[in-house]
Enzyme design. Sequence first.
Site, PDB file in Angstrom:
ATOM      1  CB  CYS A  80      -0.955   0.013   1.196  1.00 35.68           C
ATOM      2  SG  CYS A  80      -0.114   0.267   2.773  1.00 35.68           S
ATOM      3  CB  CYS A  83       4.647  -0.248   1.555  1.00 37.47           C
ATOM      4  SG  CYS A  83       3.593  -1.492   2.321  1.00 37.47           S
ATOM      5  CG  ASP A 478      10.312  34.209 -29.038  1.00 35.48           C
ATOM      6  OD1 ASP A 478      10.579  35.419 -28.952  1.00 35.48           O
ATOM      7  OD2 ASP A 478      10.911  33.429 -29.800  1.00 35.48           O
ATOM      8  CG  ASP A 667      12.266  28.745 -31.253  1.00 34.43           C
ATOM      9  OD1 ASP A 667      12.276  29.934 -30.875  1.00 34.43           O
ATOM     10  OD2 ASP A 667      12.636  28.391 -32.382  1.00 34.43           O
TER      11      ASP A 667
END
Length: 776
Positions: A80, A83, A478, A667
Amino acid sequence: MDKVEIPIGGMHCANCAGRLEKALNGLEGVKANVNFANEKAYAEFDPEKSSRESIVAKVVETGFSVPLESVDLAISGMHCANCALTIEKTLNSIQGVEANVNFASEKLHAKFPRGTLDAQRLIEAVKKAGYEAKEISQADREERKRHYHRELKVFAVSAILTIPLLLQMIPMLFGLHAELPRLFQLALATPVQFWIGRRFYVGAYHSLKGGGANMDVLVALGTSVAYFFSAIVTLFSLNQHVYFEAGAAVITLVLLGKILEARAKAKTSGAIEELVRLRPKSAHLERNGEIIEVDAASLSVGDIFLVKAGESIPADGLVLSGDSMIDESMLTGESIPVEKREGNRIFAATINQTGSLRCRASAVGSGTQLSAIIRLVEEAQGSKAPIQRLADRISGIFVPAVVSISILTFLFWWLSGNPSAGLVDAVAVLVIACPCALGLATPTAIMVGIGQGAKAGILVRDAQALENAERIATLVLDKTGTLTEGKPSVTGVVPISISEAKLLSIAMSLEAGSEHPIARAIIEKAKAGGAAGQEVSGFQATPGGGITGTVAGRKYRMGSPSFLAEAGISMETNGNGTLVGVAEEGKLIGTFSISDSLRKNSAEAVKRLRKMGMEIVMLTGDNAGTASEIAKQAGIERFLAGVLPGEKAAEVARLKAQGSFVAMAGDGINDAPALAAADVSFAIGSGSDIALEASGITLMNSNLESVADAVDLSRKTMKKIRQNLFFAFIYNVFGIPLAAAGMLNPVVAGAAMAMSSVSVVSNSLLLRKWKPPGKA
């Protein structure tokens, strides 16, 4: 004496190395040598007086850095979310370790200062916490399959032993007494409780030993109460009802739930499996004038290979000869093939559709673009979204709270004169409670969402970026390369008091070596005009402005009108397009007009983004005339022209200061500061590596609509997460009180608990139907 080798970052000269060496040798029991040439520190130390961690701490304290190393481990034995939290807590207690455990994928991703730890030490720490770990490899997938089939066999045995216990209950529904002999019931229930159910006792022991409590504690406690009560009644022939069927059925149903959950969870990583399968198996290698077929994994950088029509490309490389169309949809999500010819880059696992290509390998194996994508997606799938913090906090106190409610339930019914009912209801409370559903709610949806994005050419760096994308209020774009094609061309050359040929030669000389799109456009124009470059001295570049340099003994200044104006040189700025001026010894000698066309899908993308509720702002270093024209064509009302690269980041910060949740899409290398400043950043895939490093989401194609697709994916994923969390909370909010009130039999409660996790994972898997809206 122990030895350690540590890479050092931040050393700028031999004095830095000397200063660090002195600092390290000042530690008790340490003898160190710092090599400035290879930027490493070599140290011997007495483990009783010092440690690897103290040496790293001294490096940082002295003002240097130690690069981080990461390792991925496959974890087994988790039952679960608690853990996963236990393992995280254990590893994060080790100095320098930053660990994240994904319960859904059963993987651990840990970072630590390089040279201080290794995977084996982390594996040992995981084992001490009561779980198993090993480094992830191809063999792990086969092992998971074998484990799944073993679990099916164990479940079959458990079901065979449990079914007779359940069948005896059917006549009881009609008021008939058909109870199996109690010793026979004990014989059937015992192997289920202690052989098949042993895993719950072991898991509970390690969980409690580690200072936490997980689902194993609840199952072990609940079924043990039912079993031992029934065993005492049977062995001492007491006049009480027995509940062997309750404990056995709960264990069997929990096993069934885990099997279904594992099967569903495996599908959440389907996108990674698909990417891995894309890796080509063979290659046609050119060696000593012959073409031989080899294993693609044996290729080396620099090898020459051939790719025939219909074949998968075995490595990243450069086309040496040939002409073909390549299907790059596995990288970009775009189905339209891309033409490739001499000098073009190609990528591993893309498909050569038409002609043959002769290529040189530039990256192979783990160095290819495909491998980088797989690593990025795996790391992103293993990251935690901020929304998961609430579920983690609740999971941390969940089990103690449920145990307390169970005890109170038993006490209430016992004080009410019905201890037998109190026992049954207390067991029902323990077995219906499920922290697993809470633990799976977020990571399963994140894994599927990020995987689907990768298939569409949308690479998400981490879960936080995916979560943040749905909150965007303002999107800053941009212009060059984002809204426009990013391939400007010279549309006009105006020489003043100089020949056009000489103007082109000077411009070509000054722009030589520059990768800026405008520089490339001017160089291409000059080459087309037959110009030849000359040697430049005293070269100096001003980002967003221009360049200065000396050619043949004459000083030149080349750049934007504002850049020339700084030196007292005026030029006309009327008209559309970007204007670049060239001045010789302070006098204007010519101008270039540069134009960059709007991408064909930019206007539609802007329209779609605005419809999604975002305000669009365009930033550009171009003049107001050019900016106005592009903004008009794209349908953007708000824009800023003449913005220098550093000012873009400042503008993003200003928008954030106004209370807006700001995203940036760009970019180029000049966009990196603005991308880093934004709440969410999108890097167009055709851009620079620096821009990609700064971004939260990378778009592998240059289509602005991918920004809208990424936002749509974020919204759909977050919707699934909220649904999952709602179902997980509601299940426990209603289930636990119903069990405490005596309205749920432990067997029904066990079945409900087993199915709760399966329902959450199944809901997440519905995201696999997501496709970019424009391509659905």
